[in-house]
Design an enzyme around this catalytic site. Structure first.
Site, short mmCIF file in Angstrom:
data_model
loop_
_atom_site.label_atom_id
_atom_site.label_comp_id
_atom_site.label_asym_id
_atom_site.label_seq_id
_atom_site.Cartn_x
_atom_site.Cartn_y
_atom_site.Cartn_z
N PHE A 1 -15.51 -43.70 -58.48
CA PHE A 1 -14.73 -43.72 -57.25
C PHE A 1 -14.24 -42.32 -56.91
O PHE A 1 -13.80 -41.57 -57.79
CB PHE A 1 -13.47 -44.59 -57.43
CG PHE A 1 -13.72 -46.02 -57.78
CD1 PHE A 1 -13.79 -47.00 -56.80
CD2 PHE A 1 -13.85 -46.41 -59.12
CE1 PHE A 1 -13.99 -48.34 -57.13
CE2 PHE A 1 -14.05 -47.74 -59.45
CZ PHE A 1 -14.12 -48.71 -58.46
N ASP A 2 -14.25 -42.00 -55.63
CA ASP A 2 -13.47 -40.88 -55.13
C ASP A 2 -12.01 -41.31 -55.13
O ASP A 2 -11.70 -42.51 -55.26
CB ASP A 2 -13.94 -40.53 -53.72
CG ASP A 2 -13.20 -39.36 -53.11
OD1 ASP A 2 -12.72 -38.50 -53.86
OD2 ASP A 2 -13.08 -39.32 -51.87
N GLY A 3 -11.09 -40.37 -54.97
CA GLY A 3 -9.67 -40.70 -54.97
C GLY A 3 -9.11 -40.96 -53.60
O GLY A 3 -8.94 -42.11 -53.17
N PHE B 1 -18.50 -44.49 -54.84
CA PHE B 1 -17.85 -44.70 -53.55
C PHE B 1 -17.15 -43.42 -53.09
O PHE B 1 -16.35 -42.85 -53.85
CB PHE B 1 -16.79 -45.82 -53.65
CG PHE B 1 -17.35 -47.16 -54.02
CD1 PHE B 1 -17.94 -47.98 -53.06
CD2 PHE B 1 -17.28 -47.63 -55.33
CE1 PHE B 1 -18.44 -49.23 -53.39
CE2 PHE B 1 -17.77 -48.88 -55.67
CZ PHE B 1 -18.36 -49.68 -54.70
#
Length: 387
Positions: free
Chosen positions: A232-234, A349
């Site tokens: 995941f991106d943040g 993502f």
């Protein structure tokens, strides 16, 4: 830059390596959903002793086949256009219309579709289910995959034949005949929706459903067959776009200042926070059986934030939410593609097409989350987001 197909998933060179998954059951038998399911299973011939069928697996629990109730499962809804390769069929539809398209599908219904970009991810979900069943034979806390398609029911035969051919366990279908599936996604208690249609992904996000648009890279990195890896991106993915708005409006120095001043203020949740939470609940079931070090689910945070200057707020937010990330990579603006190539996630993502394209260039299956301030910039890239 890797080219992203605007109409359907990008054609790649080579095929996705099929992951071998040992048979397992997919839910247990209770009385709820149950009476409705009992009717369905009677008519599918699933409540009696299963008969051997070539190329077909049955998940058995004490002699029967059962499915988890949606409210107990982690439901992943997958579009047929990202689970399978349907570029040729899409061309027929666009060039010759719906009637010729239906005729074509019926004529080719015994020819299985090739795997699409979501295929390795779905196979990995099934591998986790198999492992979970070994530890918790009666548990309904499993991944439940729903195939979502705008197709007419006539096309269902080809889809079922394809699912059987690839030895997938997908029993729940949603064939809408051209109508929007979003209302059905809410009824399924969907935890994640993956589609090739960016407009429908935005519609799902607007309804509070975690969703992303998937793309197929031109080259494909082999992924683990025994461990589901999700990256995941943040900001604007796990977290809100609050900090990203500061950066876009005032620059990097103001962003760092904002993060220092708000170090102890939790970030608001982003669109994929709920899916990470669902993964975490399943992970804890494996931890409870002493499998923390060899858990079949592993999660990653891959963010452009820098660790010392802005990373602490992200980590404090995750801790306050009660969420664990197995690995956190703070890249301080460095390219994400090379890191993702080493991680080899089944899906990554990100809210920015720049990073999605960079990941795809390195062979990573990347999914775009069209949420937050970055979309004002993404919309300027005409051919970046597929339908």
């Amino acid at each position: 830059m890797v080219k992203m197909s605007q109409d359907s998933v990008q054609v790649m060179s080579g095929q996705v390596k099929e992951i071998q998954v040992s048979p397992s059951s997919n839910g247990d038998s209770r009385e709820s959903w149950e009476e409705r399911e009992e009717f369905d299973q009677d008519h599918l011939g699933l409540t009696t002793k299963p008969k051997p069928v070539t190329g077909r697996r049955a998940r058995k629990v004490e002699g029967g086949v059962f499915f988890p109730k949606p409210e107990n499962a982690v439901t992943v809804a997958v579009s047929s256009r990202v689970l399978f390769r349907t570029e040729q069929e899409q061309k027929v539809f666009e060039q010759k219309g719906v009637e010729e398209y239906l005729r074509y599908q019926i004529e080719h219904e015994n020819e299985p579709f090739a795997p699409g970009p979501a295929f390795p991810f779905v196979k990995a979900l099934e591998a986790v289910n198999a492992h979970m069943r070994e530890l918790y034979p009666e548990s309904e806390e499993l991944f439940d995959i729903v195939l979502v398609t705008y197709n007419h029911a006539h096309v269902g035969i080809r889809l079922i034949n394809t699912i059987n051919h690839h030895n997938l366990f997908i029993e729940r279908f949603c064939m809408t005949g051209g109508s929007s599936p979003i209302g059905y996604l809410k009824a399924w208690h969907t935890n994640l929706y993956l589609s090739a249609d960016a407009d429908k992904v935005r519609e799902a996000l607007a309804e509070g459903i975690a969703a992303a648009t998937m793309f197929m890279p031109e080259k494909l990195t082999e992924v683990s067959e025994s461990q589901l890896r999700v990256a995941f991106d943040g900001d604007a993915v796990l977290f809100s776009d609050e900090s990203e708005r500061i950066f876009k409006a005032h620059g990097l120095d103001k962003f760092f200042e904002h993060e220092r001043e708000n170090e102890d203020t939790l970030l608001d949740h982003g669109p994929l926070k709920g899916f990470l939470e669902a993964l975490g609940k399943l992970q804890k079931k494996f931890y409870a059986k002493g499998q923390r070090l060899n858990c079949p689910i592993r999660t990653y945070l891959v963010t452009a934030r820098s660790a010392a200057s802005s990373g602490i707020r992200a980590l404090k937010t995750l801790r306050a939410w009660g969420l664990e990330i197995d690995e956190a990579l703070f890249l301080a603006g460095a390219p994400k593609g090379p890191m993702l190539e080493k991680i080899r996630p089944h899906i990554y993502f990100d809210d920015q097409m720049f990073h999605v394209e960079g990941a795809a260039e390195m062979g990573t299956i990347a999914a775009h989350v069209p949420y937050g301030i970055a979309q004002k910039h993404n919309h300027k890239q005409k051919n970046s987001v597929g339908k």
